[in-house]
Write an enzyme that holds these catalytic residues in place. Structure first.
Site, PDB file in Angstrom:
ATOM      1  N   LEU A  80       5.732  18.274  -8.191  1.00 25.35           N
ATOM      2  CA  LEU A  80       5.762  18.166  -9.760  1.00 25.35           C
ATOM      3  C   LEU A  80       4.607  17.764 -10.133  1.00 25.35           C
ATOM      4  CD1 LEU A  80       9.211  16.806 -10.810  1.00 25.35           C
ATOM      5  CD2 LEU A  80       8.600  19.165 -10.992  1.00 25.35           C
ATOM      6  N   LEU A  82       3.211  15.998 -13.067  1.00 20.84           N
ATOM      7  CA  LEU A  82       3.943  15.233 -14.085  1.00 20.84           C
ATOM      8  C   LEU A  82       3.053  14.863 -15.371  1.00 20.84           C
ATOM      9  CD1 LEU A  82       5.563  12.150 -12.039  1.00 20.84           C
ATOM     10  CD2 LEU A  82       6.886  14.228 -13.114  1.00 20.84           C
ATOM     11  N   LYS A  83       1.879  15.641 -15.527  1.00 21.78           N
ATOM     12  CA  LYS A  83       1.134  15.751 -16.787  1.00 21.78           C
ATOM     13  C   LYS A  83       1.569  16.745 -17.741  1.00 21.78           C
ATOM     14  CE  LYS A  83      -2.827  13.636 -14.440  1.00 21.78           C
ATOM     15  NZ  LYS A  83      -4.579  13.994 -14.235  1.00 21.78           N
ATOM     16  N   GLY A 146      -6.308  -3.790  -6.106  1.00 23.29           N
ATOM     17  CA  GLY A 146      -6.163  -4.694  -4.836  1.00 23.29           C
ATOM     18  C   GLY A 146      -5.666  -3.927  -3.664  1.00 23.29           C
ATOM     19  N   HIS A 147      -5.803  -4.575  -2.603  1.00 23.03           N
ATOM     20  CA  HIS A 147      -5.068  -3.930  -1.489  1.00 23.03           C
ATOM     21  C   HIS A 147      -4.348  -5.196  -0.510  1.00 23.03           C
ATOM     22  CE1 HIS A 147      -6.240   0.242  -1.720  1.00 23.03           C
ATOM     23  NE2 HIS A 147      -7.151  -0.253  -2.019  1.00 23.03           N
ATOM     24  N   ASP A 148      -3.839  -5.136   0.345  1.00 19.75           N
ATOM     25  CA  ASP A 148      -3.098  -6.087   1.219  1.00 19.75           C
ATOM     26  C   ASP A 148      -4.088  -7.404   1.498  1.00 19.75           C
ATOM     27  OD1 ASP A 148      -0.777  -5.902   3.306  1.00 19.75           O
ATOM     28  OD2 ASP A 148      -2.280  -7.251   4.259  1.00 19.75           O
ATOM     29  N   ASN A 150      -6.326  -8.550  -0.284  1.00 22.09           N
ATOM     30  CA  ASN A 150      -6.333  -9.068  -1.823  1.00 22.09           C
ATOM     31  C   ASN A 150      -5.088 -10.049  -2.091  1.00 22.09           C
ATOM     32  OD1 ASN A 150      -7.767  -6.324  -2.360  1.00 22.09           O
ATOM     33  ND2 ASN A 150      -8.918  -8.213  -2.780  1.00 22.09           N
ATOM     34  N   TYR A 151      -3.797  -9.530  -1.958  1.00 22.50           N
ATOM     35  CA  TYR A 151      -2.689 -10.038  -2.044  1.00 22.50           C
ATOM     36  C   TYR A 151      -2.486 -11.221  -1.245  1.00 22.50           C
ATOM     37  CZ  TYR A 151      -2.328  -5.244  -3.710  1.00 22.50           C
ATOM     38  OH  TYR A 151      -2.577  -4.003  -4.290  1.00 22.50           O
ATOM     39  N   ASP A 174       1.651  -5.558   2.297  1.00 23.19           N
ATOM     40  CA  ASP A 174       2.378  -3.996   2.048  1.00 23.19           C
ATOM     41  C   ASP A 174       3.773  -4.069   2.210  1.00 23.19           C
ATOM     42  OD1 ASP A 174      -0.090  -3.301   0.671  1.00 23.19           O
ATOM     43  OD2 ASP A 174      -0.377  -1.991   2.407  1.00 23.19           O
TER      44      ASP A 174
END
Length: 398
Positions: A80, A82-83, A146-148, A150-151, A174
């Site tokens: 789909l 979605l825009k 961010g990514h893993d 960073n968290y 993640d």
């Protein structure tokens, strides 16, 4: 490696639950796979001209997308755009009898598309809406990418990996912070809805969830007012009986004999019965004991240590690599490493479901879907004619 035995009569504890999954890559798709493995009907939505990036990662010898295969079994897939307004109308039709919508966009991503929670809750008050994001829908970091890593940094987990800190080597934020926290929240929300009839929004922050991994160190901070020493606290390297050691051939073992009775069992098996008599387990003796153990393991190979590995109370484990894990008899017996004979790609490696139910066991119902594989089937079920579907294709709605 054998294909896991299946019980075709098992429908799973979530049979009858419908999930619309807009998430991509790792945290969301693994969450929806767990829901699918438990029997839920999961419909995966991708952009018709921009598929889930995991489809392009780590191609197997026969061309199969190995990471996608790991995360997307037991699902159906549609496309789909979605825009397009028509695509949003199709989404709304999908949600008419859906129980859960799962997404992993930035906090304002769904709102920008005009399909945020405020819109959806008016149309579908029973809907459970779960959004997984890096920092949540509020706070200073709400708009940060961010990514893993960073968290884990922001939550304090990375600081506890050592001095200097180093990446954990797996996606803790993640999977532990995103996938499993979302899964538990969704199941709780389903239970709440059973009692009240009300849906709700679930805001999962991978950073918020990651801080739970260091609850032990939070207790230390609360008691002492000081940050625990990175890589050198009770479970991160200080204790000689709870540590990692190198062997003669350059492999590594994990000694997790935290309680004294297990440590004494290990010492007897290793022929070191007098170690803690000669050097009592006090903090000033930790370096001495650790050096004695370092020297011991440096003189032994995995083969030498096998009798201790097999001692049920010694708490000594070989650190296995991924190939060894895939061949481990325990993992095979538990159904955690399975082989699926895919009709297009041939044998593929899969991790089984970690959820073991006595009455509703895991069933591998469907192979991970091709991009948009079930689009026409699902649209037909929603009442759209062949002409409608052809028009959607022409207008790039699907």
């Amino acid at each position: 490696m054998k294909e896991q035995n299946q019980n075709p009569n098992s429908k799973g504890p979530l049979a009858g639950v419908k999930v619309v999954d807009l998430s991509l890559l790792l945290p969301g798709p693994l969450c929806s796979q767990h829901l699918a493995d438990m029997g839920a009907e999961v419909i995966k939505i991708e952009n018709p001209r921009a598929y889930d990036g995991s489809r392009a990662m780590f191609k197997g010898k026969t061309g199969y997308p190995a990471l996608f295969m790991m995360l997307n079994r037991n699902k159906k897939a549609i496309t789909l755009n979605l825009k397009r307004e028509q695509a949003k109308e199709i989404l709304f039709k999908l949600l008419e009898d859906a129980d859960i919508l799962l997404e992993g966009f930035r906090p304002d991503g769904m709102d920008k598309m005009g399909i945020g929670y405020d819109v959806l809750k008016e149309k579908f008050p029973r809907l459970i809406y779960c959004g997984i994001s890096g920092y949540g829908t509020s706070g200073k970091y709400v708009d940060f990418a961010g990514h893993d890593l960073n968290y884990l940094a922001i939550s304090g987990v990375l600081d506890q990996t050592g001095n200097p800190p180093r990446p954990a080597g797996f996606q803790m934020a993640d999977v532990g912070g995103g996938t499993l926290t979302a899964l538990s929240a969704i199941l709780a929300a389903l239970y709440y809805r059973e009692k009240t009839g009300k849906g709700q929004k679930i805001d999962i922050s991978m950073t918020d969830a990651s801080i739970q991994f260091i609850s032990l160190y939070g207790g230390i901070l609360s008691a002492s007012g000081e940050s625990p020493e990175a890589g050198n606290d009770i479970l991160s390297g200080k204790l000689p009986n709870y540590n990692v050691y190198e062997t003669k051939e350059g492999r590594y073992v994990a000694l997790g004999a935290l309680e004294d009775m297990f440590f004494q069992t290990f010492l007897r098996a290793a022929g070191m019965e007098t170690l803690t008599k000669d050097h009592p387990m006090t903090e000033e003796n930790f370096p001495i004991i650790k050096q004695k153990l370092t020297d011991y393991f440096k003189s032994k190979t995995f083969a030498d240590l096998q009798p201790i590995f097999d001692n049920t109370d010694a708490c000594l484990s070989p650190i296995l690599n991924m190939k060894e894990v895939s061949e481990d008899p325990h993992m095979k017996e538990r159904g955690m490493v399975i082989e699926r004979n895919h009709p297009k790609y041939g044998p593929i490696l899969q991790f089984g479901s970690p959820f073991h139910f006595s009455e509703t066991p895991f069933v591998y119902r469907n192979d991970p879907p091709e991009h948009g594989e079930h689009t026409e089937e699902i649209l037909s079920q929603l009442g759209f004619s062949k002409d409608h579907i052809a028009g959607f294709k022409k207008d790039r709605v699907i």
